[in-house]
Motif scaffolding. Sequence first.
Motif, PDB file in Angstrom:
ATOM      1  N   PRO A 167      26.507 129.238  90.539  1.00  0.00           N
ATOM      2  CA  PRO A 167      27.434 130.368  89.433  1.00  0.00           C
ATOM      3  C   PRO A 167      29.379 129.797  89.546  1.00  0.00           C
ATOM      4  O   PRO A 167      29.603 129.910  88.403  1.00  0.00           O
ATOM      5  N   ILE A 168      30.105 129.480  90.355  1.00  0.00           N
ATOM      6  CA  ILE A 168      31.209 129.229  89.959  1.00  0.00           C
ATOM      7  C   ILE A 168      31.155 127.542  89.746  1.00  0.00           C
ATOM      8  O   ILE A 168      32.532 127.432  88.603  1.00  0.00           O
ATOM      9  N   PHE A 169      30.605 126.994  90.521  1.00  0.00           N
ATOM     10  CA  PHE A 169      30.452 125.915  89.443  1.00  0.00           C
ATOM     11  C   PHE A 169      29.964 125.721  88.051  1.00  0.00           C
ATOM     12  O   PHE A 169      30.914 125.309  87.119  1.00  0.00           O
ATOM     13  N   ILE A 170      29.085 126.201  87.396  1.00  0.00           N
ATOM     14  CA  ILE A 170      28.989 126.846  86.294  1.00  0.00           C
ATOM     15  C   ILE A 170      29.322 127.235  85.354  1.00  0.00           C
ATOM     16  O   ILE A 170      29.972 126.085  84.189  1.00  0.00           O
ATOM     17  N   ASN A 171      30.059 128.089  86.040  1.00  0.00           N
ATOM     18  CA  ASN A 171      31.203 128.601  84.558  1.00  0.00           C
ATOM     19  C   ASN A 171      32.773 127.337  84.533  1.00  0.00           C
ATOM     20  O   ASN A 171      32.614 127.090  83.619  1.00  0.00           O
ATOM     21  N   GLU A 172      32.615 126.918  86.107  1.00  0.00           N
ATOM     22  CA  GLU A 172      33.976 126.012  85.593  1.00  0.00           C
ATOM     23  C   GLU A 172      33.827 124.482  84.279  1.00  0.00           C
ATOM     24  O   GLU A 172      34.159 123.946  83.689  1.00  0.00           O
ATOM     25  N   ILE A 173      32.141 124.333  84.948  1.00  0.00           N
ATOM     26  CA  ILE A 173      31.564 123.214  83.969  1.00  0.00           C
ATOM     27  C   ILE A 173      31.873 123.975  82.717  1.00  0.00           C
ATOM     28  O   ILE A 173      31.771 122.770  81.784  1.00  0.00           O
ATOM     29  N   PHE A 174      31.243 125.044  82.243  1.00  0.00           N
ATOM     30  CA  PHE A 174      31.447 125.007  80.626  1.00  0.00           C
ATOM     31  C   PHE A 174      32.402 125.062  79.999  1.00  0.00           C
ATOM     32  O   PHE A 174      32.596 124.904  78.632  1.00  0.00           O
ATOM     33  N   ASP A 175      33.508 126.172  81.344  1.00  0.00           N
ATOM     34  CA  ASP A 175      34.523 125.914  80.340  1.00  0.00           C
ATOM     35  C   ASP A 175      35.485 124.528  80.717  1.00  0.00           C
ATOM     36  O   ASP A 175      36.414 124.195  79.680  1.00  0.00           O
ATOM     37  N   ILE A 176      34.905 123.515  80.867  1.00  0.00           N
ATOM     38  CA  ILE A 176      35.577 122.067  80.596  1.00  0.00           C
ATOM     39  C   ILE A 176      34.652 121.647  79.739  1.00  0.00           C
ATOM     40  O   ILE A 176      35.409 120.942  78.609  1.00  0.00           O
ATOM     41  N   ILE A 177      33.114 121.647  79.397  1.00  0.00           N
ATOM     42  CA  ILE A 177      32.878 121.396  77.962  1.00  0.00           C
ATOM     43  C   ILE A 177      33.581 121.645  76.623  1.00  0.00           C
ATOM     44  O   ILE A 177      33.823 121.210  75.992  1.00  0.00           O
ATOM     45  N   LYS A 178      34.148 123.284  77.039  1.00  0.00           N
ATOM     46  CA  LYS A 178      35.316 123.596  75.636  1.00  0.00           C
ATOM     47  C   LYS A 178      36.022 122.921  75.310  1.00  0.00           C
ATOM     48  O   LYS A 178      36.151 121.975  74.552  1.00  0.00           O
ATOM     49  N   ALA A 179      36.744 122.874  76.707  1.00  0.00           N
ATOM     50  CA  ALA A 179      37.995 121.687  76.840  1.00  0.00           C
ATOM     51  C   ALA A 179      37.988 120.376  76.459  1.00  0.00           C
ATOM     52  O   ALA A 179      38.936 120.291  75.218  1.00  0.00           O
TER      53      ALA A 179
END
Length: 234
Positions: A167-179
């Motif tokens: 889950p921690i990586f999932i949130n990070e990946i989605f944040d980076i997609i947004k960025a």
Amino acid sequence: MLTVKDLVVNYGAIQAVKKVSFEIHTGEIVTLIGANGAGKSTILKTISGILHPVSGEIIYQDRPLKKVTAPKIVRAGISQVPEGRHIFPGLSVQENLQMGAFLRTDRTAISKTYDDVYHYFPVLKQRRHQDAATLSGGEQQMLAMGRALMAKPQLMLLDEPSMGLAPIFINEIFDIIKAINAAGTTVLLIEQNANKALAIADRGYVLASGQIKLSGTGTELLANTAVQKAYLGG
Ligand code: ATP
């Protein structure tokens, strides 16, 4: 930016994609959600020229992509982050990134893109001399995304980036997609994690059995009772 019209894709006698139509406008994050086997990956592979449609059209920046080869599609500005990452083991992190820039020649511009990638993914910079095979699943996903960014795409296709990640990586990946999107790259995101995908998407399409059943803004689809029942555990 991209229009898919009445797309039909078969595997032998199996019709995997049945007259699918959708649109992606410049600057958007668009998501295709749907269960296993709905046809999501098949659509992505057809856009990137790995599979060829039986009929229908894919029009990218006013040009039909039919019969255009995968390298030409990359050159035209579309790059794919494949399901399962497919990083190159035995090559370092930096060499993997370099592979993403194989069609580019401007060294100064390439060097700027390395900086961008290392800005999004500082861990890749720390590990740039390490064999890519020694990275964790989440880091390999970052590497696959970084490699796609090295082509400097206008449109990035992401196939199940959250699959198998903590889950921690999932949130990070989605944040980076947004960025990445905020910095100017249009995104087509394929996900089974419909909650997360719809939360960051401008618009989404729900695919089932090779057909589009519903479409709307991310917010509309998140609030849709049928979508909640089928895909959001609601
Ligand atoms: P997943 O999340 O499992 O990747 P998906 O929505 O991406 O699902 P696809 O992989 O596009 O679905 O598969 C669509 C249909 O095509 C399924 O019925 C699948 O079994 C079939 N299919 C996919 N790849 C092949 C193949 N190489 N040969 C034959 N049938 C295939």
